[in-house]
Design a protein around this motif. Structure first.
Motif, PDB file in Angstrom:
ATOM      1  N   MET A 158      34.422  48.805  47.424  1.00  0.00           N
ATOM      2  CA  MET A 158      35.092  47.706  47.854  1.00  0.00           C
ATOM      3  C   MET A 158      36.368  47.627  46.981  1.00  0.00           C
ATOM      4  SD  MET A 158      31.739  45.103  48.165  1.00  0.00           S
ATOM      5  CE  MET A 158      32.972  43.716  48.287  1.00  0.00           C
ATOM      6  N   LEU A 159      36.392  47.742  45.568  1.00  0.00           N
ATOM      7  CA  LEU A 159      37.543  47.995  45.030  1.00  0.00           C
ATOM      8  C   LEU A 159      38.544  48.870  45.310  1.00  0.00           C
ATOM      9  CD1 LEU A 159      36.108  47.832  41.244  1.00  0.00           C
ATOM     10  CD2 LEU A 159      37.194  45.952  42.446  1.00  0.00           C
TER      11      LEU A 159
ATOM     12  N   SER B 130      53.823  39.687  45.608  1.00  0.00           N
ATOM     13  CA  SER B 130      52.982  39.768  44.542  1.00  0.00           C
ATOM     14  C   SER B 130      51.941  38.953  44.485  1.00  0.00           C
ATOM     15  CB  SER B 130      53.746  39.741  43.221  1.00  0.00           C
ATOM     16  OG  SER B 130      54.736  40.623  42.903  1.00  0.00           O
ATOM     17  N   ILE B 131      52.005  37.464  45.063  1.00  0.00           N
ATOM     18  CA  ILE B 131      51.139  36.414  45.288  1.00  0.00           C
ATOM     19  C   ILE B 131      50.027  36.967  46.065  1.00  0.00           C
ATOM     20  CG2 ILE B 131      50.692  34.255  46.052  1.00  0.00           C
ATOM     21  CD1 ILE B 131      53.149  33.239  44.733  1.00  0.00           C
ATOM     22  N   ALA B 132      50.800  37.562  47.194  1.00  0.00           N
ATOM     23  CA  ALA B 132      49.624  38.031  48.453  1.00  0.00           C
ATOM     24  C   ALA B 132      48.900  39.117  47.714  1.00  0.00           C
ATOM     25  CB  ALA B 132      50.398  38.557  49.659  1.00  0.00           C
ATOM     26  N   ARG B 133      49.250  39.917  47.153  1.00  0.00           N
ATOM     27  CA  ARG B 133      48.447  41.275  46.619  1.00  0.00           C
ATOM     28  C   ARG B 133      47.490  40.727  45.610  1.00  0.00           C
ATOM     29  NH1 ARG B 133      49.269  44.670  41.901  1.00  0.00           N
ATOM     30  NH2 ARG B 133      48.085  46.913  42.608  1.00  0.00           N
ATOM     31  N   TYR B 134      47.799  39.921  44.609  1.00  0.00           N
ATOM     32  CA  TYR B 134      46.806  39.409  43.550  1.00  0.00           C
ATOM     33  C   TYR B 134      45.888  38.676  44.096  1.00  0.00           C
ATOM     34  CZ  TYR B 134      49.657  41.698  40.003  1.00  0.00           C
ATOM     35  OH  TYR B 134      50.419  42.691  39.246  1.00  0.00           O
ATOM     36  N   GLY B 135      46.193  37.646  45.202  1.00  0.00           N
ATOM     37  CA  GLY B 135      45.332  36.870  45.835  1.00  0.00           C
ATOM     38  C   GLY B 135      44.265  37.709  46.402  1.00  0.00           C
ATOM     39  N   ILE B 136      44.597  38.974  47.260  1.00  0.00           N
ATOM     40  CA  ILE B 136      43.499  39.942  47.834  1.00  0.00           C
ATOM     41  C   ILE B 136      42.726  40.323  46.818  1.00  0.00           C
ATOM     42  CG2 ILE B 136      43.398  41.837  49.180  1.00  0.00           C
ATOM     43  CD1 ILE B 136      45.522  40.963  50.699  1.00  0.00           C
ATOM     44  N   LEU B 137      43.397  40.746  45.578  1.00  0.00           N
ATOM     45  CA  LEU B 137      42.577  41.354  44.706  1.00  0.00           C
ATOM     46  C   LEU B 137      41.452  40.285  44.030  1.00  0.00           C
ATOM     47  CD1 LEU B 137      45.281  43.581  42.834  1.00  0.00           C
ATOM     48  CD2 LEU B 137      43.401  44.415  44.166  1.00  0.00           C
TER      49      LEU B 137
ATOM     50  N   PHE C 290      40.034  37.803  45.325  1.00  0.00           N
ATOM     51  CA  PHE C 290      39.019  37.890  46.570  1.00  0.00           C
ATOM     52  C   PHE C 290      38.186  39.069  46.465  1.00  0.00           C
ATOM     53  CE2 PHE C 290      37.384  38.877  50.846  1.00  0.00           C
ATOM     54  CZ  PHE C 290      36.796  37.676  51.080  1.00  0.00           C
ATOM     55  N   VAL C 291      38.525  40.321  46.329  1.00  0.00           N
ATOM     56  CA  VAL C 291      37.643  41.352  46.097  1.00  0.00           C
ATOM     57  C   VAL C 291      36.991  41.399  44.809  1.00  0.00           C
ATOM     58  CG1 VAL C 291      37.937  43.870  46.034  1.00  0.00           C
ATOM     59  CG2 VAL C 291      39.287  42.876  47.660  1.00  0.00           C
ATOM     60  N   GLY C 292      37.651  41.020  43.942  1.00  0.00           N
ATOM     61  CA  GLY C 292      36.856  40.772  42.578  1.00  0.00           C
ATOM     62  C   GLY C 292      35.215  39.960  42.563  1.00  0.00           C
ATOM     63  N   VAL C 293      35.708  38.536  43.423  1.00  0.00           N
ATOM     64  CA  VAL C 293      34.788  37.602  43.715  1.00  0.00           C
ATOM     65  C   VAL C 293      33.521  38.190  44.433  1.00  0.00           C
ATOM     66  CG1 VAL C 293      34.034  35.512  44.667  1.00  0.00           C
ATOM     67  CG2 VAL C 293      36.326  35.544  43.288  1.00  0.00           C
ATOM     68  N   ALA C 294      33.841  39.239  45.329  1.00  0.00           N
ATOM     69  CA  ALA C 294      33.069  39.732  46.340  1.00  0.00           C
ATOM     70  C   ALA C 294      32.177  40.962  45.523  1.00  0.00           C
ATOM     71  CB  ALA C 294      33.556  40.343  47.475  1.00  0.00           C
ATOM     72  N   VAL C 295      32.886  41.559  44.714  1.00  0.00           N
ATOM     73  CA  VAL C 295      32.093  42.384  43.893  1.00  0.00           C
ATOM     74  C   VAL C 295      31.193  41.676  42.782  1.00  0.00           C
ATOM     75  CG1 VAL C 295      32.467  44.210  41.834  1.00  0.00           C
ATOM     76  CG2 VAL C 295      33.917  44.299  43.835  1.00  0.00           C
TER      77      VAL C 295
END
Length: 291
Positions: free
Chosen positions: A23-24, A58-65, A67-72
């Motif tokens: 996922m990461l 950059s905002i879009a990129r870190y927003g996705i990251l 979300f991925v961290g919360v899913a992990v």
């Protein structure tokens, strides 16, 4: 706990670790792809500055990251509700502490979106005047008239009236000259207008003008005005002041372009008649008489 249970736990958590790593990696790739797509989409239009495009990407990129961290974390069974609450409270405290900095960022985004000026424009804002050299999310860089760097917070720039001297192609220039009432006022006006009409930098439509602005008992004020390109208005005004100074100091030695200044022909003096020397008076001869 027997070996079978340990094996099951190892397999379960091992699979969760593999899922988390997958996922990461996938989230990292998707975040980079979204960042590039946002940059490409915003870069195709001229209305959005490159700095704003990079900031939004950059905002879009870190927003996705995020979300991925919360899913992990949820994959490992960690309750993320309390973590999100703590992060929200922390973000609020940091936002209050950095209120001025965040206001500068917001002002920078507004400046980059609406673009009241661009790099290279001559502006007056917040009590400072100069040429815009750079515009970032936090500060605006100006180069003052003596080429001194001036860094202004974007919050101060956005919240103050902005005078942009370069947004239009032409600018007007004006100068007022005071003379004594007995001076050659009409001659000075005529020579100054001839100088402005002969300068190629001065726009001839509308053409330059000169008029008597104030009339007093001890002085007369003459106003000169005209139009020139934004980058030439200051130079034309300076040359006009220099020429008027020469006219006032020595009216006869200030030539005006386009005006012929030939002296009136001098008639040759009449030839003087040659002086005829006066004849000496004859002396009477003495007569000899015979006795």
């Amino acid at each position: 706990m027997n070996l079978d249970q340990l094996g099951n736990l190892f397999i379960l958590y091992g699979l969760n670790v593999l899922y988390a790593l997958a996922m990461l990696l996938i989230g990292w790739w998707i975040a980079g792809l979204v960042e590039r797509l946002v940059l490409r989409g915003l870069g195709s239009t001229r209305r959005v500055d490159s700095t704003v495009a990079g900031f939004l990407a950059s905002i879009a990129r870190y927003g996705i990251l995020v979300f991925v961290g919360v899913a992990v974390l949820q994959r490992f069974g960690i309750q993320t509700t309390s973590i999100i609450a703590v992060l929200g409270a922390t973000s609020l405290a940091v936002g209050l502490a950095l209120q001025g900095t965040l206001s500068n960022v917001a002002a920078g985004v507004m400046l980059l979106l609406f673009r009241p000026f661009k790099v290279g424009d001559a502006v007056e804002v917040g009590g400072q005047s100069g040429t815009v050299k750079a515009l970032s999310l936090f500060t605006t860089e100006l180069a003052a008239g003596d080429n001194v760097q001036v860094l202004m917070p974007n919050g101060r720039v956005w919240g103050a009236p902005i005078v942009n001297k370069s947004v239009y192609g032409t600018r007007s220039f004006a100068f007022a000259l005071e003379l004594k009432p007995d001076a050659d006022i009409e001659g000075v006006m005529e020579k100054a207008l001839a100088f402005l009409r002969g300068d190629p930098r001065v726009s001839q439509s509308p053409g330059p003008s000169a008029s008597i602005a104030k009339l007093g008992l001890d002085r007369v004020e003459i106003g000169f005005s005209g139009w020139a390109a934004a980058g030439d208005a200051g130079g034309v005004r300076g040359d006009l002041i220099r020429r008027l100074r020469e006219m006032v100091r020595d009216p006869q030695s200030a030539p005006v372009p386009g005006v012929s200044q030939t002296a009136a022909p001098v008639e040759p003096a009449a030839a003087a008649a040659p002086e005829i020397p006066a004849k000496a008076p004859r002396r009477p001869r003495a007569s000899l008489s015979q006795p």
